[in-house]
Design an enzyme around this catalytic site. Sequence first.
Site, mmCIF file in Angstrom:
data_model
loop_
_atom_site.group_PDB
_atom_site.id
_atom_site.type_symbol
_atom_site.label_atom_id
_atom_site.label_comp_id
_atom_site.label_asym_id
_atom_site.label_seq_id
_atom_site.Cartn_x
_atom_site.Cartn_y
_atom_site.Cartn_z
ATOM 1 N N LYS A 11 -68.191 -34.556 58.394
ATOM 2 C CA LYS A 11 -67.095 -34.881 57.457
ATOM 3 C C LYS A 11 -67.696 -35.466 56.167
ATOM 4 O O LYS A 11 -68.777 -35.047 55.764
ATOM 5 C CB LYS A 11 -66.067 -35.794 58.129
ATOM 6 C CG LYS A 11 -65.573 -35.182 59.454
ATOM 7 C CD LYS A 11 -64.372 -35.861 60.026
ATOM 8 C CE LYS A 11 -63.975 -35.179 61.336
ATOM 9 N NZ LYS A 11 -62.774 -35.739 61.929
ATOM 10 N N HIS A 96 -59.796 -26.851 59.384
ATOM 11 C CA HIS A 96 -59.767 -28.181 60.011
ATOM 12 C C HIS A 96 -58.437 -28.862 59.680
ATOM 13 O O HIS A 96 -57.920 -28.714 58.567
ATOM 14 C CB HIS A 96 -60.951 -29.021 59.520
ATOM 15 C CG HIS A 96 -61.146 -30.260 60.339
ATOM 16 N ND1 HIS A 96 -60.352 -31.364 60.199
ATOM 17 C CD2 HIS A 96 -61.997 -30.523 61.350
ATOM 18 C CE1 HIS A 96 -60.730 -32.283 61.089
ATOM 19 N NE2 HIS A 96 -61.732 -31.787 61.797
ATOM 20 N N GLU A 98 -57.762 -31.772 58.856
ATOM 21 C CA GLU A 98 -57.808 -32.638 57.666
ATOM 22 C C GLU A 98 -57.641 -31.798 56.392
ATOM 23 O O GLU A 98 -57.052 -32.252 55.417
ATOM 24 C CB GLU A 98 -59.125 -33.437 57.655
ATOM 25 C CG GLU A 98 -59.088 -34.514 58.738
ATOM 26 C CD GLU A 98 -60.436 -34.907 59.305
ATOM 27 O OE1 GLU A 98 -61.482 -34.573 58.725
ATOM 28 O OE2 GLU A 98 -60.438 -35.560 60.374
ATOM 29 N N GLU A 168 -58.466 -28.751 68.361
ATOM 30 C CA GLU A 168 -58.572 -30.176 68.038
ATOM 31 C C GLU A 168 -57.165 -30.750 67.882
ATOM 32 O O GLU A 168 -56.561 -30.635 66.800
ATOM 33 C CB GLU A 168 -59.336 -30.366 66.718
ATOM 34 C CG GLU A 168 -60.743 -29.811 66.734
ATOM 35 C CD GLU A 168 -61.628 -30.473 65.673
ATOM 36 O OE1 GLU A 168 -62.644 -31.039 66.069
ATOM 37 O OE2 GLU A 168 -61.269 -30.459 64.499
ATOM 38 N N GLY A 174 -60.478 -38.883 65.758
ATOM 39 C CA GLY A 174 -60.821 -40.186 65.182
ATOM 40 C C GLY A 174 -59.985 -41.339 65.706
ATOM 41 O O GLY A 174 -60.020 -42.426 65.141
ATOM 42 N N SER A 214 -62.246 -37.138 69.494
ATOM 43 C CA SER A 214 -62.778 -38.301 70.224
ATOM 44 C C SER A 214 -63.647 -37.903 71.414
ATOM 45 O O SER A 214 -63.627 -38.573 72.456
ATOM 46 C CB SER A 214 -61.644 -39.242 70.639
ATOM 47 O OG SER A 214 -60.970 -39.725 69.488
HETATM 48 P P1 13P Z 1 -63.735 -37.182 66.132
HETATM 49 O O1 13P Z 1 -64.795 -36.707 67.111
HETATM 50 O O2 13P Z 1 -64.242 -38.262 65.206
HETATM 51 O O3 13P Z 1 -62.446 -37.511 66.802
HETATM 52 O O4 13P Z 1 -63.441 -35.932 65.160
HETATM 53 C C1 13P Z 1 -63.209 -34.683 65.708
HETATM 54 C C2 13P Z 1 -63.184 -33.708 64.610
HETATM 55 O O5 13P Z 1 -62.277 -33.701 63.789
HETATM 56 C C3 13P Z 1 -64.289 -32.755 64.516
HETATM 57 O O6 13P Z 1 -64.014 -31.749 63.605
#
Ligand code: 13P
Length: 251
Positions: A11, A96, A98, A168, A174, A214
């Site tokens: 990220k 993704h 995000e 995901e 996160g 996570s």
């Molecule tokens: P985390 O492992 O920090 O939860 O993030 C997962 C993620 O978004 C990977 O692309």
Amino acid sequence: MRKKIVAGNWKMNTTVAEGVALAKAIVKQKKEVSKDVQLVVAPPFTHLVPVAQVIEGSSVALSAQNCADQPKGAFTGEVSAAMLKDAGCAYTILGHSERREYYGETSEKLVKKMALAFENGLKVIFCVGEKLEERNAGHHFDVVSTQISEVLFGLTPEQMADVVIAYEPVWAIGTGVTATSEQAQEIHSFIRQTLAAHFGGKVAEETTILYGGSCKPSNAKELFACPDIDGGLIGGASLKADDFIAIAKAY
Ligand code: 13P
């Protein structure tokens, strides 16, 4: 046998020096990981070239976190698929949550990005997953099948060989809350059935489907033991070489 992949999505974290050190540590510890597991690192754009130099000659592969939806030209601030290939990437992450949530990434844009990635010889780690309110309303299967059909169903079976799907769930990213292995297996199996219904059994059986959200050393073994989970897309825990390698060693 399907390819097993453990990919680290860094990220918007690390300086170049920190990223180079992290990549060096991963290359060094890679021998502890089964040869059947493909390790992938996805640093920020500014780190791609120096990280490519660190991993050159190792079996660790380089991925970008996103690419432009246009091939070249007057698109200030964008980075094209051709540039990513030139920088040494084998993969790019696309879709993704995000990017979908904060940068207006629609399926329409993702179709364009995916075509450009393929034209430039990149494989794609395509992310899908529902939000908490969608899961609570029981809509998670619909959300995921729509995300898949809108972007992947226009591809040929040959192109699907260059697609890795990452499930995901947004509520697990996160947050420290991981999907249980039952929840993850259920939806991974559903994704495989969705692929089978459209592309046929061969594509469905051969597509690598990763879990993300996570994922950490303490839960990777249980998740990776599920029959339809073929590895992980790791965020926070990929920023420490020891944790990233420990997750990959769950295989
Ligand atoms: P985390 O492992 O920090 O939860 O993030 C997962 C993620 O978004 C990977 O692309």
